[in-house]
Structure formats: C-alpha cells, structure tokens
Design a protein around this motif. Sequence first.
Motif, mmCIF file in Angstrom:
data_model
loop_
_atom_site.group_PDB
_atom_site.id
_atom_site.type_symbol
_atom_site.label_atom_id
_atom_site.label_comp_id
_atom_site.label_asym_id
_atom_site.label_seq_id
_atom_site.Cartn_x
_atom_site.Cartn_y
_atom_site.Cartn_z
ATOM 1 N N GLY A 27 0.823 -1.214 0.000
ATOM 2 C CA GLY A 27 0.000 0.000 0.000
ATOM 3 C C GLY A 27 0.852 1.256 0.000
ATOM 4 N N LEU A 28 1.910 1.263 0.806
ATOM 5 C CA LEU A 28 2.816 2.413 0.832
ATOM 6 C C LEU A 28 3.482 2.622 -0.524
ATOM 7 N N LEU A 29 3.882 1.530 -1.144
ATOM 8 C CA LEU A 29 4.517 1.622 -2.451
ATOM 9 C C LEU A 29 3.547 2.181 -3.490
ATOM 10 N N ALA A 30 2.281 1.794 -3.396
ATOM 11 C CA ALA A 30 1.278 2.308 -4.332
ATOM 12 C C ALA A 30 1.074 3.809 -4.150
ATOM 13 N N VAL A 31 1.074 4.271 -2.879
ATOM 14 C CA VAL A 31 0.904 5.704 -2.618
ATOM 15 C C VAL A 31 2.072 6.495 -3.193
ATOM 16 N N SER A 32 3.295 6.028 -2.979
ATOM 17 C CA SER A 32 4.455 6.751 -3.492
ATOM 18 C C SER A 32 4.473 6.744 -5.018
ATOM 19 N N THR A 33 3.993 5.660 -5.619
ATOM 20 C CA THR A 33 3.927 5.606 -7.081
ATOM 21 C C THR A 33 2.936 6.644 -7.605
#
Length: 420
Positions: A290-296
């Motif tokens: 989820g964190l990776l998706a937000v940063s993307t």
Amino acid sequence: MKPLFSLAARSAWNRRFVLSLVVMSIALSTFLLLGIERIRHDVRENFSQSVSGTDLIVGARTGPVQLLLYSVFRIGNATHNVRWSSVQAIGRHRSIAWMVPISLGDSHRGFSVVGTTPDYFERFQYGDRQALRFAQGRAFSEVFETVVGADVARRLGYKPGDRIVLSHGDGALAANDHADKPFVIVGVLQATGTPVDRSVHISLQSMEAIHLDWVAGVPLPGMAVPADQVARHDLTPKNVTAVLVGLKSRAAVFSVQRSIAEFEAEPLLAILPGVALDELWEVIGVGERGLLAVSTLVSLVSLVGLVAVILAGLNERRRELAILRAVGAGPRQMLVLLAIEGALVTLSGVLLGAAACFAAVAALRSWVQSQLGVMLQLQWPNQNEWLLLAALLACGWVASLIPGFRAYRLSLADGLSPRV
C-alpha cells in the motif's frame, strides 16, 4: 546532437524558476519513492532477521506462526508449555549443539518478561548473525537480577542499579504484582531493532522464585515466601514456553525436526524460523504494498506536473520555436529539443531526490533505530531501487514527448502569427 543539448540547456536555464519548481516536485517524489522502498526493504530485512543463527524453535504443538509469534515477537500466549524433562531429553539428541529455553507469561509495565539462561546473551543472534551486546552493565547471575532491552531502558528511564517490580500476566491488576520480590537491573542491552529491545530478561530460577507462592495464577493466602528465603526452595524450572535450538550441522535440521515431531513424552512442534517468518510476512506484508502504491501515485502526479508545465510554457515559446524553424530547424529537431529538455529536468529531479534520500538515511538512521527500532542500511541502491530510478527517468522522458509532439506539429506560420 551536441548543439541541441546546448540549446536545450540554455533554454531551460532561461526558464529556471519555473523548471526549478518542476525539478523540486520530481525530487520530492523520488525522495518519497526511494525512501518508502528503503524503509520497506529494511523493515522486511529486520523482520526476517528478528532471529538468526537459530536452526529450530521448539514448543508445544500448535501452528508454526503462532509458535513464532509468542516465542520471538512476544505476541499472544502459548496454549501449552514444554515440560523441563522433555527439554532435557531433547538436549541429549546427538545433532543438537546448544539449546536456550525461554519462559514467558509475566510482564513489567507493558513489556514482556523473558525467563531464560545466561547462554541467551551468547547464543541469541539477529540480523546478519549479530550477537547481543551490552550498552551498560552485564548479564544476570543472581536470582533477583534482570537485564532490560534498549526500548525498556529508554522509555522508562532505567539504568543499572534501579529496582523494578514484575507483574503476573499482563499486569492489569495491582494485586498481580510480585511486589515482595523486586529485581535489580544489572544490564541494559544495545538496540537491536527486534523484540529483544522490548523485553525484560530474568533467569529461569527467578521465574520459579517469584511463583513459589502462586498456584494456577493466583497467590496463596498466608503462604508468601519472602525474597530472602527463596534459596531454600528448589528453583529448578518445571516447564518452559519454548526452546531455541542450534544444530551441529544444518544438514540435520529436517531429521531433528522429524524426531521432535515424533517425541512420545508429549506433543511438540519444531519450526524453522526463516520459513515461519516468510509465512507471517505474507499475512502482514499488505501494508508495504500500500505504501509503495501511494508513493507511485505521487510520482505520477509529479510527472503530470512536468507535462503540464512544459505544455503551459510551450504556448509562450511558439515564437522561439518558429524562429528556430525559420533558421533551418526541422520538426524532428523540435521534437528532440523538447525531449532533451524534459529528460534534463527529470534527470536533475531524480538525482536531487536520490541524493536527498541518501543524506536523510545517513543523518537519521541512528535516530530511527533508537526511536522506531528499524535499522536503515546505508548502502548503494539495491536492484529494486535502481529499477525505480530507471522507471522514473523513462516515464519523465516519455512524458516530455507529449509537448515535444505538439511542438513537432507547430507550423512556421502559426509560430510567427500566434493567435490571440
């Protein structure tokens, strides 16, 4: 090609204020993307290396993840304990080099109490086979001595020489305090980024001593045993919660595991810590994605900003582009010029963001370890981080092709006679 690079650089410098905002936007998105990836990677490494150098963890027969949770992470409670006679019988197996029993169940102001042996401080390893180290003091040697983890000492302000009182169970009731048998802190461990930091360590004999006058979790009225009289009693542990096992050879791990599973005296389970940790991460690893998706998404917003700024400035540059066309520049050269400019802006932002992320890790890694228990690694980008940087550069270059294609289609007459 060289003149186009020079021309693109000068044009960008002429509009440096606007483009600097775009560079900062891309730098921030790069910083966020790399920072989250670094934290994600290091948190997973810390998690997967919460215990290392231990070949097997033995406990009462239950699920592998449940055994791992209460024996390593101090989460939950064991359904059954392991009899001390069984521990001694297992220790006689020819393939076992060492064993470290642990006994759980008590607490101190929200922190778990771990009953164990002095070998715990020599055998227990974490990370890349890192041994436990003392920040202050030494290991316990007497019955009423204790060693506390780094988080316990920091949050409660403890130091060697302080006296503490342990509580039976979770310590929710004051009546469950072992107030008549206080402990003296003799050591404080260095931070490890593992549950060891949040543990209070005592000997197995100490665990028996504080429960001499307790039966089934209830103190016996009128049967209190004073602290100065516990030495008169037999303090041999009757049972333990789990046992950390080290083997003489890793090749024997499955045969020992099968032997423990077939142990006749009582039903036992032996798990491989690494395998159980991977299973557990599959359950709790959704947050990292989820964190990776937000940063993307943040990175995509920055790239959209790059396209918007270049498109917005393109209308003001139509005369400039038309003059270039008039002196011989072709449509393809216009496309290349805008693509180079977008690539330079993206490259500047990515390099700035990567440098800022590296500097932040270098400056904050000690604070993050002491405050959050996460050990950030100061190292060159790993494979995933290189791929992220390459993806940002590629996306920035592709994004710059959109205004470049528009410039490609601008005509000379349109540039010399702009519509109002």
